[in-house]
Design an enzyme around this catalytic site. Structure first.
Site, mmCIF file in Angstrom:
data_model
loop_
_atom_site.group_PDB
_atom_site.id
_atom_site.type_symbol
_atom_site.label_atom_id
_atom_site.label_comp_id
_atom_site.label_asym_id
_atom_site.label_seq_id
_atom_site.Cartn_x
_atom_site.Cartn_y
_atom_site.Cartn_z
ATOM 1 N N CYS A 105 31.420 47.095 59.277
ATOM 2 C CA CYS A 105 32.270 46.779 60.429
ATOM 3 C C CYS A 105 33.605 46.145 60.020
ATOM 4 O O CYS A 105 34.474 45.947 60.860
ATOM 5 C CB CYS A 105 31.526 45.876 61.412
ATOM 6 S SG CYS A 105 31.161 44.235 60.764
ATOM 7 N N SER B 132 50.330 37.299 33.041
ATOM 8 C CA SER B 132 50.657 38.150 31.896
ATOM 9 C C SER B 132 51.682 39.213 32.267
ATOM 10 O O SER B 132 52.256 39.859 31.397
ATOM 11 C CB SER B 132 49.395 38.823 31.365
ATOM 12 O OG SER B 132 48.791 39.587 32.393
ATOM 13 N N GLU C 296 52.386 32.041 26.208
ATOM 14 C CA GLU C 296 52.852 33.073 25.265
ATOM 15 C C GLU C 296 54.014 33.843 25.878
ATOM 16 O O GLU C 296 54.276 33.715 27.059
ATOM 17 C CB GLU C 296 51.719 34.072 25.008
ATOM 18 C CG GLU C 296 50.513 33.450 24.348
ATOM 19 C CD GLU C 296 49.291 34.365 24.430
ATOM 20 O OE1 GLU C 296 49.444 35.520 24.871
ATOM 21 O OE2 GLU C 296 48.213 33.896 24.067
ATOM 22 N N CYS D 9 26.077 43.704 61.519
ATOM 23 C CA CYS D 9 25.704 45.124 61.529
ATOM 24 C C CYS D 9 24.763 45.487 60.373
ATOM 25 O O CYS D 9 24.385 46.641 60.223
ATOM 26 C CB CYS D 9 26.957 45.998 61.497
ATOM 27 S SG CYS D 9 27.725 46.079 59.873
ATOM 28 N N GLN E 85 48.010 35.397 42.387
ATOM 29 C CA GLN E 85 47.111 36.507 42.071
ATOM 30 C C GLN E 85 45.702 35.978 41.882
ATOM 31 O O GLN E 85 44.764 36.739 41.712
ATOM 32 C CB GLN E 85 47.550 37.191 40.770
ATOM 33 C CG GLN E 85 48.951 37.725 40.813
ATOM 34 C CD GLN E 85 49.392 38.183 39.436
ATOM 35 O OE1 GLN E 85 49.154 39.312 39.035
ATOM 36 N NE2 GLN E 85 50.020 37.297 38.686
ATOM 37 N N ASN E 86 45.571 34.651 41.890
ATOM 38 C CA ASN E 86 44.260 34.063 41.645
ATOM 39 C C ASN E 86 43.384 34.165 42.884
ATOM 40 O O ASN E 86 43.863 34.033 44.003
ATOM 41 C CB ASN E 86 44.396 32.601 41.226
ATOM 42 C CG ASN E 86 45.110 32.469 39.904
ATOM 43 O OD1 ASN E 86 45.226 33.449 39.170
ATOM 44 N ND2 ASN E 86 45.607 31.292 39.598
ATOM 45 N N VAL E 87 42.113 34.358 42.641
ATOM 46 C CA VAL E 87 41.164 34.497 43.748
ATOM 47 C C VAL E 87 40.269 33.260 43.844
ATOM 48 O O VAL E 87 39.378 33.205 44.673
ATOM 49 C CB VAL E 87 40.304 35.778 43.564
ATOM 50 C CG1 VAL E 87 41.204 37.011 43.530
ATOM 51 C CG2 VAL E 87 39.442 35.709 42.307
ATOM 52 N N HIS F 47 45.495 38.886 45.931
ATOM 53 C CA HIS F 47 44.312 39.606 45.436
ATOM 54 C C HIS F 47 43.031 39.160 46.133
ATOM 55 O O HIS F 47 41.942 39.493 45.684
ATOM 56 C CB HIS F 47 44.190 39.448 43.916
ATOM 57 C CG HIS F 47 45.267 40.174 43.170
ATOM 58 N ND1 HIS F 47 45.533 39.991 41.829
ATOM 59 C CD2 HIS F 47 46.160 41.100 43.588
ATOM 60 C CE1 HIS F 47 46.553 40.769 41.471
ATOM 61 N NE2 HIS F 47 46.942 41.445 42.514
HETATM 62 P P1 NAD Z 1 45.965 37.365 32.883
HETATM 63 O O1 NAD Z 1 44.603 36.942 32.445
HETATM 64 O O2 NAD Z 1 46.362 38.750 32.700
HETATM 65 O O3 NAD Z 1 47.065 36.483 32.141
HETATM 66 C C1 NAD Z 1 47.000 35.100 32.065
HETATM 67 C C2 NAD Z 1 48.331 34.618 31.536
HETATM 68 O O4 NAD Z 1 48.310 33.212 31.536
HETATM 69 C C3 NAD Z 1 48.614 35.056 30.096
HETATM 70 O O5 NAD Z 1 49.957 35.527 30.041
HETATM 71 C C4 NAD Z 1 48.458 33.766 29.276
HETATM 72 O O6 NAD Z 1 49.357 33.713 28.189
HETATM 73 C C5 NAD Z 1 48.800 32.724 30.311
HETATM 74 N N1 NAD Z 1 48.140 31.438 30.101
HETATM 75 C C6 NAD Z 1 46.889 31.192 29.663
HETATM 76 N N2 NAD Z 1 46.625 29.879 29.678
HETATM 77 C C7 NAD Z 1 47.742 29.275 30.147
HETATM 78 C C8 NAD Z 1 48.098 27.919 30.411
HETATM 79 N N3 NAD Z 1 47.224 26.929 30.200
HETATM 80 N N4 NAD Z 1 49.342 27.660 30.895
HETATM 81 C C9 NAD Z 1 50.231 28.664 31.110
HETATM 82 N N5 NAD Z 1 49.955 29.961 30.879
HETATM 83 C C10 NAD Z 1 48.721 30.258 30.408
HETATM 84 O O7 NAD Z 1 46.094 36.922 34.405
HETATM 85 P P2 NAD Z 1 46.960 37.483 35.604
HETATM 86 O O8 NAD Z 1 48.326 37.798 35.128
HETATM 87 O O9 NAD Z 1 46.765 36.518 36.689
HETATM 88 O O10 NAD Z 1 46.302 38.878 36.037
HETATM 89 C C11 NAD Z 1 44.942 39.135 35.943
HETATM 90 C C12 NAD Z 1 44.213 39.543 37.208
HETATM 91 O O11 NAD Z 1 42.958 38.896 37.121
HETATM 92 C C13 NAD Z 1 44.774 39.076 38.502
HETATM 93 O O12 NAD Z 1 44.671 40.161 39.348
HETATM 94 C C14 NAD Z 1 43.847 37.981 39.038
HETATM 95 O O13 NAD Z 1 43.516 38.229 40.376
HETATM 96 C C15 NAD Z 1 42.602 38.129 38.241
HETATM 97 N N6 NAD Z 1 42.035 36.839 37.736
HETATM 98 C C16 NAD Z 1 41.979 35.743 38.533
HETATM 99 C C17 NAD Z 1 41.460 34.549 38.037
HETATM 100 C C18 NAD Z 1 41.425 33.346 38.934
HETATM 101 O O14 NAD Z 1 41.360 33.485 40.139
HETATM 102 N N7 NAD Z 1 41.459 32.139 38.373
HETATM 103 C C19 NAD Z 1 41.004 34.464 36.730
HETATM 104 C C20 NAD Z 1 41.057 35.607 35.944
HETATM 105 C C21 NAD Z 1 41.586 36.778 36.453
HETATM 106 ZN ZN ZN Z 2 29.237 44.310 59.535
#
Ligand code: NAD
Ligand code: ZN
Length: 242
Positions: free
Chosen positions: A133, A192, A218, A153, A104-106, A122
């Site tokens: 375009c 989370s 957590e 464009c 889910q990380n970007v 994501h």
């Molecule tokens: P979230 O912020 O909702 O949850 C993060 C989870 O990670 C929590 O449950 C927390 O307890 C746990 N956590 C925190 N530190 C940790 C560690 N060191 N080791 C293990 N677990 C740990 O994130 P999500 O569930 O990914 O959803 C949030 C949305 O936000 C997603 O859609 C994502 O695309 C976006 N997002 C992306 C980034 C990124 O690309 N790095 C950063 C923030 C949010």
């Molecule tokens: Zn364009």
């Protein structure tokens, strides 16, 4: 904190798994210094991510949204993959076509680490998409000119990111579904479990009979559904699984 017995159990499950699918969230990158949205350090000026990462926010004030993304790009570019990212690369190398990573990380850190078999469901903060375009391109410029426009464009560019309220790409959904149905072990790291559809992936994996292991600092809404819940930091625990 995860006990030694739990870690040994998780390692045994992984060693005997035929097909592994992994889901990662912001928690895995937190160990590289990228703030999560929900932690206090996830705030930018006084805005919450949920109020900026939306199509409505972009329609209302594209400059504000681009300034936020520009700030995040500046922050992320100073960060590197950590041992948890590296372990997933090793897992891919050992399991080859029997492993798929869904993130889910970007931030692109999985790609930087070397993961290739992955769906960035994501999107990716280093890609932009033309609102005119539709062309998607990689863009690593820092700082970005605000507002950035399409070279072809001249329409406004947007981050190639799936915002709150938007649907995932068909192709990604199909690939995730395939990976979830194929796996006998589903590993959920640092998410989370509140953002759908990814939050529902553990249930899908359970339905097809996979064993589900969670690694998180957590407890989460999924913790009581999974077979094994390991508490601790991703960068400490994930490397212990191999
Ligand atoms: P979230 O912020 O909702 O949850 C993060 C989870 O990670 C929590 O449950 C927390 O307890 C746990 N956590 C925190 N530190 C940790 C560690 N060191 N080791 C293990 N677990 C740990 O994130 P999500 O569930 O990914 O959803 C949030 C949305 O936000 C997603 O859609 C994502 O695309 C976006 N997002 C992306 C980034 C990124 O690309 N790095 C950063 C923030 C949010
Ligand atoms: Zn364009």
């Amino acid at each position: 904190m995860a006990t030694d017995d739990q870690i040994i159990l998780a390692r045994t499950h992984l060693a005997s798994a035929r097909n592994v699918t992994v889901l990662t969230g912001a928690g895995i990158s937190a160990d590289s210094g990228v703030p999560t949205f929900r932690g206090a350090d996830g705030l930018w000026r006084t805005y919450r991510a949920e109020d900026l990462a939306t199509p409505e926010a972009f329609a209302r004030d594209p400059r504000l949204v681009w300034e936020w993304y520009n700030w995040r790009r500046e922050l992320i570019t100073t960060k590197s993959p950590n041992p948890a990212h590296d372990t997933l690369v090793e897992l891919e190398q050992r399991w080859t076509d029997r492993m798929w990573l869904i993130t889910q990380n970007v931030d692109g850190l999985h790609r930087t680490a070397g993961s290739q078999r992955l769906s960035e469901i994501h999107g990716n903060i280093w890609k932009v998409r033309c609102t005119g375009c539709g062309v998607i391109s990689e863009n690593r410029e820092i700082p970005l000119p605000i507002l950035p426009t399409c070279r072809l464009c001249h329409a406004l560019l947007r981050p190639h990111i799936v915002w709150f309220g938007e649907s995932l790409w068909e192709e990604d959904l199909r690939r995730c579904d395939e990976a979830l149905r194929a796996c006998d072990l589903f590993l959920v790291i640092g998410t989370s479990g509140v953002v759908y559809p990814a939050a529902g992936f553990a249930s899908v994996a359970k339905e097809v009979g996979a064993l589900v292991i969670e690694i998180n600092l957590e407890s989460t809404p999924q913790s009581n559904l999974v077979d094994l819940s390991l508490r601790g930091r991703a960068k400490d625990l994930v490397p212990l699984l191999l």
